[in-house]
Design an enzyme around this catalytic site. Structure first.
Site, PDB file in Angstrom:
ATOM      1  N   CYS A   2      -5.272  -3.518   1.828  1.00  0.00           N
ATOM      2  CA  CYS A   2      -5.696  -2.684   0.706  1.00  0.00           C
ATOM      3  C   CYS A   2      -7.210  -2.625   0.545  1.00  0.00           C
ATOM      4  CB  CYS A   2      -5.098  -3.215  -0.585  1.00  0.00           C
ATOM      5  SG  CYS A   2      -3.370  -3.647  -0.484  1.00  0.00           S
ATOM      6  N   ARG A  27      -8.090   0.580   7.300  1.00  0.00           N
ATOM      7  CA  ARG A  27      -7.433  -0.687   6.999  1.00  0.00           C
ATOM      8  C   ARG A  27      -5.925  -0.536   6.890  1.00  0.00           C
ATOM      9  NH1 ARG A  27     -11.455  -4.268   4.338  1.00  0.00           N
ATOM     10  NH2 ARG A  27      -9.798  -5.278   3.183  1.00  0.00           N
ATOM     11  N   TRP A  73      -1.469  -1.073   0.374  1.00  0.00           N
ATOM     12  CA  TRP A  73      -0.468  -1.361   1.399  1.00  0.00           C
ATOM     13  C   TRP A  73       0.649  -2.131   0.708  1.00  0.00           C
ATOM     14  CZ3 TRP A  73       1.592  -5.760   3.871  1.00  0.00           C
ATOM     15  CH2 TRP A  73       2.252  -5.522   5.083  1.00  0.00           C
ATOM     16  N   ASN A 108      -6.184  -6.462  -4.792  1.00  0.00           N
ATOM     17  CA  ASN A 108      -5.710  -6.808  -3.454  1.00  0.00           C
ATOM     18  C   ASN A 108      -5.190  -8.235  -3.487  1.00  0.00           C
ATOM     19  OD1 ASN A 108      -6.697  -4.372  -2.586  1.00  0.00           O
ATOM     20  ND2 ASN A 108      -8.430  -5.213  -1.456  1.00  0.00           N
ATOM     21  N   GLY A 109      -4.198  -8.528  -2.650  1.00  0.00           N
ATOM     22  CA  GLY A 109      -3.685  -9.890  -2.583  1.00  0.00           C
ATOM     23  C   GLY A 109      -2.264  -9.975  -3.117  1.00  0.00           C
ATOM     24  N   GLU A 489       0.393  -8.733  25.115  1.00  0.00           N
ATOM     25  CA  GLU A 489      -0.468  -7.792  24.409  1.00  0.00           C
ATOM     26  C   GLU A 489      -0.061  -6.352  24.719  1.00  0.00           C
ATOM     27  OE1 GLU A 489      -3.684  -6.041  22.260  1.00  0.00           O
ATOM     28  OE2 GLU A 489      -2.435  -7.826  22.055  1.00  0.00           O
ATOM     29  N   LYS A 493       1.125  -3.594  21.915  1.00  0.00           N
ATOM     30  CA  LYS A 493       0.500  -2.291  21.728  1.00  0.00           C
ATOM     31  C   LYS A 493       1.546  -1.176  21.749  1.00  0.00           C
ATOM     32  CE  LYS A 493      -3.524  -3.408  20.925  1.00  0.00           C
ATOM     33  NZ  LYS A 493      -2.851  -4.456  20.160  1.00  0.00           N
ATOM     34  N   GLU A 496       3.643  -1.264  18.541  1.00  0.00           N
ATOM     35  CA  GLU A 496       2.860  -0.966  17.340  1.00  0.00           C
ATOM     36  C   GLU A 496       2.715   0.527  17.087  1.00  0.00           C
ATOM     37  OE1 GLU A 496      -0.629  -4.100  16.297  1.00  0.00           O
ATOM     38  OE2 GLU A 496      -0.778  -3.216  18.287  1.00  0.00           O
ATOM     39  N   HIS A 512      16.481 -16.389  33.588  1.00  0.00           N
ATOM     40  CA  HIS A 512      16.957 -17.256  32.522  1.00  0.00           C
ATOM     41  C   HIS A 512      17.394 -16.461  31.282  1.00  0.00           C
ATOM     42  CE1 HIS A 512      15.839 -20.847  34.700  1.00  0.00           C
ATOM     43  NE2 HIS A 512      14.633 -20.334  34.921  1.00  0.00           N
ATOM     44  N   LYS A 611      -4.766  -2.704   9.041  1.00  0.00           N
ATOM     45  CA  LYS A 611      -5.791  -3.184   9.963  1.00  0.00           C
ATOM     46  C   LYS A 611      -6.248  -4.594   9.610  1.00  0.00           C
ATOM     47  CE  LYS A 611      -8.783  -2.879  13.283  1.00  0.00           C
ATOM     48  NZ  LYS A 611      -8.303  -2.888  14.676  1.00  0.00           N
TER      49      LYS A 611
END
Length: 616
Positions: A2, A27, A73, A108-109, A489, A493, A496, A512, A611
């Site tokens: 946020c 963000r 957010w 925020n939080g 990674e 990506k 996401e 396995h 973000k």
């Protein structure tokens, strides 16, 4: 996550508030809003983009010299207008929902004790219009208000448990904004004109408005008025905080010729690496701070704490630190480390990795490690003024520049460059780095920008692969050794931004379990550098082909892997030894990007993600 922008001015501040929100869009957010004093409380809120909010503000002629704005957010309550910030307090009594109170607030939080506070306020007659924990704060401040907004804030935060950055104003004190921070970033901006003062969650929100920034510290409270401000520490004592000149260039947010910020940032990697390595003419501990030499001599192990993409850079560094520097290394997911019982070692170097330097889980993990007596701390971070840099003894600041796309690209490769330098510095301290080895590694580092340019030239071939991937719903990524984290990674990506389910495994683990998933409907991406594990990896690839799996292989030029039925090969320009992970990750970034474009997703703002993750 946020974003907050707030201001006190003698002019109409709404355009600056909305512009600030636009600069914080990177963000991530689900809703946005703005509130001002205009002979009372006025606001506009939207679950669309900030551009829609701007149109709403214009059509409703919302103007004022005191105001707050927010991008949310969603945590508590779905993305909906009634949950969007700013929130207004309401008077008590049976008609309170129709009778706005005095205070407007953004936050925020996460407030952990919001349920208990909500119940107590409801018992007093307060009516709640949202499911947010934030609305609890504004009603709590209203209940404590007795003519002084700052006193109400002080009394309110004393009852809050959790993390917060708060900005609020009151219709009875129209030229005043108050704020507080604990666990979430908040800065103060000092304007040059109109007696303006600002609050924001990020200096970029104020780019072009002011470059005079005060970084509020943990527990600080602030009182902004026309032409003046006061800061108080967690003990409510007046505090002096340094005003710093911070050039948060808004130009970094310009797309230029690129379709998306993510594409722009992928192609900025040669420059980001060159800037990150600028000034490195030799390997010396002092690259990481004045106390680094003594610290490096005193440690016997490394503990890396990070989240998400930064965690994968740490996993890659573990291979370097153990093979080159000869130092035992443990890598922990920050959000897990702080909640488990571990065995502390005061001679451990605790290394945090974070793009923003404000990642809540990583900061909390750092503080937990420090509380256990592990006080030798170092961060690899992209923001020199962040909380993480201030709280660690040592630091290496990457110079990737502002990263707008939610899916990290250039920040990741810059982190790897910083971690490789750390590896070399620790190897030197351990007597494991000869002059010839140092010269060889420095030559390879200096060549990285040119090597990355050559890899970026593979984009047309990657686009061809992406056309196949766009039709799939699952993908498997394989790697071995230090390229296993690169496979992780790559899978991250893809999931996401394209929303394709993707997983990564060490190639030796196929038999396995994961081999059960292999069919011709699941593409298998294989990172195949010409290293000591190549022949083992070829055997793993044969296991895939024997089950009808289709391979997409990133191979070095001399790896003797050729395209054939069910085997698609892209050849990397050169083998790059220990630094190979920095090159092999770039085609995986491009694959995710072009697959997402082919599927029509919102590349830079993928659903449900943010973000800067500043809540737990």
């Amino acid at each position: 996550m946020c974003g907050i922008v707030a201001a006190v001015s003698s002019r109409n501040i709404v355009p600056i508030l909305v512009q600030g929100l636009q600069r914080l869009e990177y963000r991530g957010y689900d809703s946005c809003g703005v509130a001002v004093y205009a002979n009372g409380l006025k606001r506009a809120r939207s679950t669309a983009r900030v551009s829609e909010l701007q149109a709403q503000v214009s059509s409703e002629h919302i103007q004022g010299g005191t105001g707050i704005a927010h991008t949310r957010w969603a945590t508590h309550g779905a993305p909906a207008v009634h949950n969007a910030h700013p929130h207004f307090s309401h008077g008590t009594g049976p008609d309170s929902a129709a009778r706005p109170g005095k205070i407007a607030l953004v936050h925020n939080g996460i407030i952990e004790n919001h349920d208990e506070l909500r119940a107590a306020l409801q018992a007093r007659g307060y009516v709640f219009e949202s499911q947010t924990d934030t609305e609890v704060i504004v009603h709590l401040m209203d209940s404590l208000y007795d003519g002084d907004l700052f006193d109400a804030l002080k009394a309110a935060v004393a009852q809050l448990h959790g993390a917060y950055a708060i900005a609020a104003f009151c219709k009875d004190e129209p030229h005043r904004v108050v704020g507080a921070r604990a666990g979430s970033p908040l800065i103060l901006g000092v304007g040059a004109d109109n007696g303006e003062t600002f609050l924001a969650s990020d200096a970029m929100a104020l780019a072009g408005v002011t470059d005079q920034i005060v970084y509020l510290e943990e527990g600080d409270l602030v009182d902004l008025q026309l032409g003046k401000y006061w800061i108080f520490d967690r003990h409510h004592q007046r505090a002096l905080r340094e005003v710093k000149t911070v050039h948060a260039h808004s130009g970094a947010a310009e797309l230029g010729p690129y379709r998306h910020y993510m594409q722009k940032e992928i192609f900025e990697q040669p420059r980001a690496i060159a800037d990150t390595l600028e000034g490195v003419v030799g390997i010396v501990p002092e690259l990481f701070g004045d106390e680094a030499y003594r610290t490096f001599k005193d440690i016997d192990s490394v503990l890396i704490l990070a989240c998400g993409t930064s965690y994968y850079s740490g996993c890659t560094a573990k291979y370097w630190l153990e093979s080159i520097a000869g130092i035992p290394t443990q890598v922990e997911v920050a959000s897990e480390y702080r909640y488990r019982t571990s065995v502390p070692n005061p001679r451990t170097l605790v290394v945090t990795i974070t793009q923003s330097g404000e990642t809540a889980d990583t900061l909390a993990a750092l503080r937990h490690a420090q509380s256990l007596g592990q006080t030798q701390t170092l961060t690899i971070c992209n923001v020199a003024t962040s909380a993480m840099v201030r709280e660690c003894k040592l630091a290496y600041i990457t110079r990737a520049g502002v990263e707008i796309g939610v899916a990290s690209t250039k920040a990741f490769t810059a982190q790897l460059a910083g971690l490789f330098l750390l590896t070399l510095a620790l190897a030197q301290s351990n007597g494991r780095l000869s002059e010839d080895q140092e010269a060889g590694h420095l030559k390879a580092l200096r060549h990285l920008p040119a090597a990355l340019q050559a890899v970026l030239a593979l984009e047309p071939q990657i686009i061809s692969w992406s056309e196949d991937f766009a039709k799939k719903e699952n993908a498997l990524f394989l790697g071995r050794g230090m390229h296993y984290p690169i496979a992780l990674e790559g899978a991250l990506k893809l999931k996401e931004i394209s929303y394709i389910h993707a997983e990564a495994y060490p190639a030796g683990e196929l038999k396995h379990g994961p081999l059960a998933l292999v069919t011709n409907a699941m593409p298998i991406v294989t990172v195949a550098p010409n290293d000591a594990l190549l022949e083992k990896l070829k055997s793993n690839m044969q296991e895939v082909r024997a089950r009808g799996g289709v391979l997409y292989v990133l191979a070095d030029a001399d790896s003797r892997i050729d395209s054939s039925e069910g085997v698609n090969v892209i050849r990397m320009p050169e083998h790059y030894g220990a630094l190979s992970p920095l090159l092999h990750v770039v085609p995986l970034q491009l694959l995710a990007y072009h697959t997402a474009c082919a599927r029509g997703t919102d590349v830079d703002k993928p659903r449900n993600l943010a973000k800067s993750v500043t809540v737990e």
